[in-house]
Design an enzyme around this catalytic site. Structure first.
Site, mmCIF file in Angstrom:
data_model
loop_
_atom_site.group_PDB
_atom_site.id
_atom_site.type_symbol
_atom_site.label_atom_id
_atom_site.label_comp_id
_atom_site.label_asym_id
_atom_site.label_seq_id
_atom_site.Cartn_x
_atom_site.Cartn_y
_atom_site.Cartn_z
ATOM 1 N N GLU A 77 18.093 -9.543 9.197
ATOM 2 C CA GLU A 77 19.092 -8.657 9.779
ATOM 3 C C GLU A 77 18.496 -7.878 10.942
ATOM 4 O O GLU A 77 17.287 -7.636 11.002
ATOM 5 C CB GLU A 77 19.637 -7.696 8.728
ATOM 6 C CG GLU A 77 18.571 -6.800 8.176
ATOM 7 C CD GLU A 77 19.121 -5.711 7.264
ATOM 8 O OE1 GLU A 77 20.260 -5.819 6.821
ATOM 9 O OE2 GLU A 77 18.391 -4.750 7.030
ATOM 10 N N CYS A 105 17.284 -2.591 16.598
ATOM 11 C CA CYS A 105 16.307 -2.514 15.513
ATOM 12 C C CYS A 105 16.025 -3.938 15.056
ATOM 13 O O CYS A 105 16.947 -4.645 14.636
ATOM 14 C CB CYS A 105 16.899 -1.681 14.369
ATOM 15 S SG CYS A 105 15.900 -1.701 12.873
ATOM 16 N N CYS A 165 9.432 -8.782 2.695
ATOM 17 C CA CYS A 165 8.357 -7.815 2.946
ATOM 18 C C CYS A 165 7.445 -7.760 1.731
ATOM 19 O O CYS A 165 7.894 -7.933 0.601
ATOM 20 C CB CYS A 165 8.947 -6.435 3.201
ATOM 21 S SG CYS A 165 7.738 -5.205 3.757
ATOM 22 N N CYS A 208 8.025 -1.237 -1.450
ATOM 23 C CA CYS A 208 8.428 0.165 -1.567
ATOM 24 C C CYS A 208 9.519 0.312 -2.638
ATOM 25 O O CYS A 208 10.472 -0.462 -2.677
ATOM 26 C CB CYS A 208 8.933 0.680 -0.222
ATOM 27 S SG CYS A 208 7.669 0.589 1.069
ATOM 28 N N CYS A 221 13.301 0.615 -1.481
ATOM 29 C CA CYS A 221 13.798 -0.241 -0.393
ATOM 30 C C CYS A 221 14.429 -1.527 -0.909
ATOM 31 O O CYS A 221 13.892 -2.184 -1.800
ATOM 32 C CB CYS A 221 12.659 -0.575 0.564
ATOM 33 S SG CYS A 221 13.166 -1.637 1.939
ATOM 34 N N GLY A 247 10.554 -6.141 6.909
ATOM 35 C CA GLY A 247 9.170 -6.547 7.107
ATOM 36 C C GLY A 247 8.249 -5.424 7.534
ATOM 37 O O GLY A 247 8.692 -4.329 7.893
ATOM 38 N N LEU A 295 5.758 7.897 6.100
ATOM 39 C CA LEU A 295 4.864 8.705 5.263
ATOM 40 C C LEU A 295 5.463 8.895 3.870
ATOM 41 O O LEU A 295 4.872 8.506 2.876
ATOM 42 C CB LEU A 295 4.620 10.042 5.961
ATOM 43 C CG LEU A 295 3.343 10.767 5.609
ATOM 44 C CD1 LEU A 295 2.125 9.929 5.965
ATOM 45 C CD2 LEU A 295 3.281 12.102 6.334
ATOM 46 N N ASN A 352 19.268 6.181 1.838
ATOM 47 C CA ASN A 352 20.410 5.288 1.969
ATOM 48 C C ASN A 352 20.530 4.547 0.637
ATOM 49 O O ASN A 352 19.626 3.798 0.279
ATOM 50 C CB ASN A 352 20.046 4.346 3.122
ATOM 51 C CG ASN A 352 21.217 3.607 3.664
ATOM 52 O OD1 ASN A 352 22.353 4.012 3.494
ATOM 53 N ND2 ASN A 352 20.928 2.510 4.322
ATOM 54 N N CYS A 380 17.456 -1.286 6.158
ATOM 55 C CA CYS A 380 16.867 -1.372 4.830
ATOM 56 C C CYS A 380 17.288 -2.586 4.013
ATOM 57 O O CYS A 380 17.349 -2.527 2.795
ATOM 58 C CB CYS A 380 17.142 -0.098 4.060
ATOM 59 S SG CYS A 380 18.838 0.376 4.230
HETATM 60 N N1 SAH Z 1 7.781 -1.676 7.041
HETATM 61 C C1 SAH Z 1 8.011 -0.744 8.108
HETATM 62 C C2 SAH Z 1 9.296 -0.955 8.879
HETATM 63 C C3 SAH Z 1 10.545 -1.296 8.117
HETATM 64 S S1 SAH Z 1 11.352 -0.075 7.150
HETATM 65 C C4 SAH Z 1 7.954 0.666 7.578
HETATM 66 O O1 SAH Z 1 7.921 0.845 6.369
HETATM 67 O O2 SAH Z 1 7.909 1.604 8.364
HETATM 68 C C5 SAH Z 1 12.014 1.095 8.270
HETATM 69 C C6 SAH Z 1 12.201 2.468 7.649
HETATM 70 O O3 SAH Z 1 13.312 2.465 6.717
HETATM 71 C C7 SAH Z 1 10.989 2.921 6.851
HETATM 72 O O4 SAH Z 1 10.698 4.259 7.145
HETATM 73 C C8 SAH Z 1 11.484 2.760 5.430
HETATM 74 O O5 SAH Z 1 10.737 3.538 4.543
HETATM 75 C C9 SAH Z 1 12.929 3.164 5.551
HETATM 76 N N2 SAH Z 1 13.770 2.801 4.417
HETATM 77 C C10 SAH Z 1 13.645 1.777 3.558
HETATM 78 N N3 SAH Z 1 14.602 1.808 2.616
HETATM 79 C C11 SAH Z 1 15.361 2.882 2.873
HETATM 80 C C12 SAH Z 1 16.522 3.459 2.259
HETATM 81 N N4 SAH Z 1 17.056 2.916 1.194
HETATM 82 N N5 SAH Z 1 17.023 4.570 2.832
HETATM 83 C C13 SAH Z 1 16.491 5.109 3.933
HETATM 84 N N6 SAH Z 1 15.412 4.613 4.566
HETATM 85 C C14 SAH Z 1 14.846 3.522 4.038
#
Ligand code: SAH
Length: 340
Positions: A89, A102, A109, A113, A116, A156, A210, A285, A328
């Site tokens: 996406e 984006c 990935c 996390c 995510c 990713g 972070l 989200n 996400c």
């Molecule tokens: N892997 C990289 C880039 C992709 S994620 C990274 O982690 O930075 C892009 C951003 O979306 C990251 O800050 C991630 O933590 C955030 N993200 C992932 N799931 C999310 C969610 N459910 N709600 C809000 N932000 C989210």
């Protein structure tokens, strides 16, 4: 060879190999990256004979748009299919003064996390530099106006696909014409790769996911972070900011009763105070099957005040038009569940 993703110099060589002068390669680059051509027959100023040779000797693949969904704020998520049938996406985010895309950097990935949606399926494969550039131009085609900014915040972990991401950055810069400063790489914080990125001497903006101000909490939210302790990560970020003069963005996802207390905020201040940095607070989200919640507005406000009182510039993502709430992994899960 696949021409989409090849730099001008490679296309000049391809033209030469097919018995044509090098400027024909520059024409192809113009069609691919500036005129957004989807096939060789669109390249009308190339001799028909040469186009036939090109078709025989090379391929030109562009991602197929399977679905798109637009949110109230104008952000459009795209579900794209790649040459091997894999799906990713991307998101198009129009603002009053810029158009941001984006991009995803991997199919799936490996960072795992806990909050995510992309994490569940694990990593399938890296994207090629061409597949990353393709997202920018495919969305630009849909937008009907030029893309001005690119954020590497889709599916990713960009720094775990380092070479192809850097290749795409260089192509987006030199071939598409978007300045390095208008590109942001977002990472969970692969410290050695941040040092490597610094040594490339590019003017990219670095954003760090972070999400926690101490290692214990952080490794529960971002299991991969286990290998990259915060002290070392922050030191690498400070060095990056000093060497490039570019402010580092710390992204902080606020999860109710997990990382949103005033104690967390004060620890965060302690960690990054005095560095060339700003904080972007991200409202969570909702992801199906996960029971994290967004904190109440008052909690967000109090958290933010602690940072601002300490002199740290702090923004909230929703103020910037829901920026990358599209980032996400929800669309790629299949059903086009809408834009968060
Ligand atoms: N892997 C990289 C880039 C992709 S994620 C990274 O982690 O930075 C892009 C951003 O979306 C990251 O800050 C991630 O933590 C955030 N993200 C992932 N799931 C999310 C969610 N459910 N709600 C809000 N932000 C989210």
């Amino acid at each position: 060879m696949e021409v989409f993703g090849a730099a001008t110099a490679e296309l000049e060589r391809l033209a030469a190999d097919l018995g044509e002068p090098p400027y024909r390669g520059r024409q192809i680059a113009g069609w691919l990256y500036r005129k957004n051509a989807g096939n060789f027959s669109a390249m009308t100023d190339l001799p028909a004979e040469f186009r036939r040779k090109l078709e025989a000797a090379s391929t030109l693949f562009r991602a197929r748009t399977l679905a798109r969904s637009q949110s109230a704020d104008g952000t459009t998520k795209f579900l794209l299919e790649l040459s091997d049938g894999q799906r990713i996406e991307s998101a198009l985010i129009p603002y009053t003064d810029r158009v941001t895309v984006c991009v995803s950097t991997q199919v799936g990935c490996a960072a795992d996390c806990s909050f995510c949606a992309t994490a569940a399926a694990g990593l399938t494969r890296n994207l090629s530099g061409g597949e990353i550039v393709d997202q920018v131009l495919t969305l630009q085609g849909h937008a009907g106006e030029r893309v001005t900014n690119v954020v590497f915040m889709g599916m990713g972990e960009p720094l775990l696909n380092y070479d192809e991401v850097i290749k795409s950055v260089r192509l987006i810069n030199s071939e598409v014409g978007i300045a390095m400063r208008k590109m942001t790489i977002s990472t969970v914080g692969i410290t050695p790769r941040i040092r490597k990125l610094q040594s490339e001497n590019l003017q990219l903006t670095l954003a760090i996911s972070l999400h926690a101000p101490d290692d214990d909490l952080r490794r529960r939210l971002i299991p991969l972070a286990q290998r990259y302790p915060l002290n070392d990560l922050i030191a690498a970020c400070r060095a990056y900011a000093e060497a490039t003069g570019r402010r580092v963005t710390y992204e902080y996802l606020l999860l109710a009763a997990v990382n949103d207390s005033l104690t967390h905020a004060r620890k965060l201040v302690g960690l990054i105070k005095g560095s060339l940095a700003n904080v972007n607070l991200i409202p969570y989200n909702t992801v199906f099957g996960k029971d994290y919640k967004r904190p109440q507005a008052g909690v967000v406000k109090a958290f933010r005040s602690v940072l601002q009182d300490a002199g740290i510039e702090t923004t909230e993502r929703f103020e910037r038009g829901h920026a990358v709430s599209a980032a996400c992994g929800q669309l790629s899960a299949g059903a086009g569940s809408g834009v968060g």
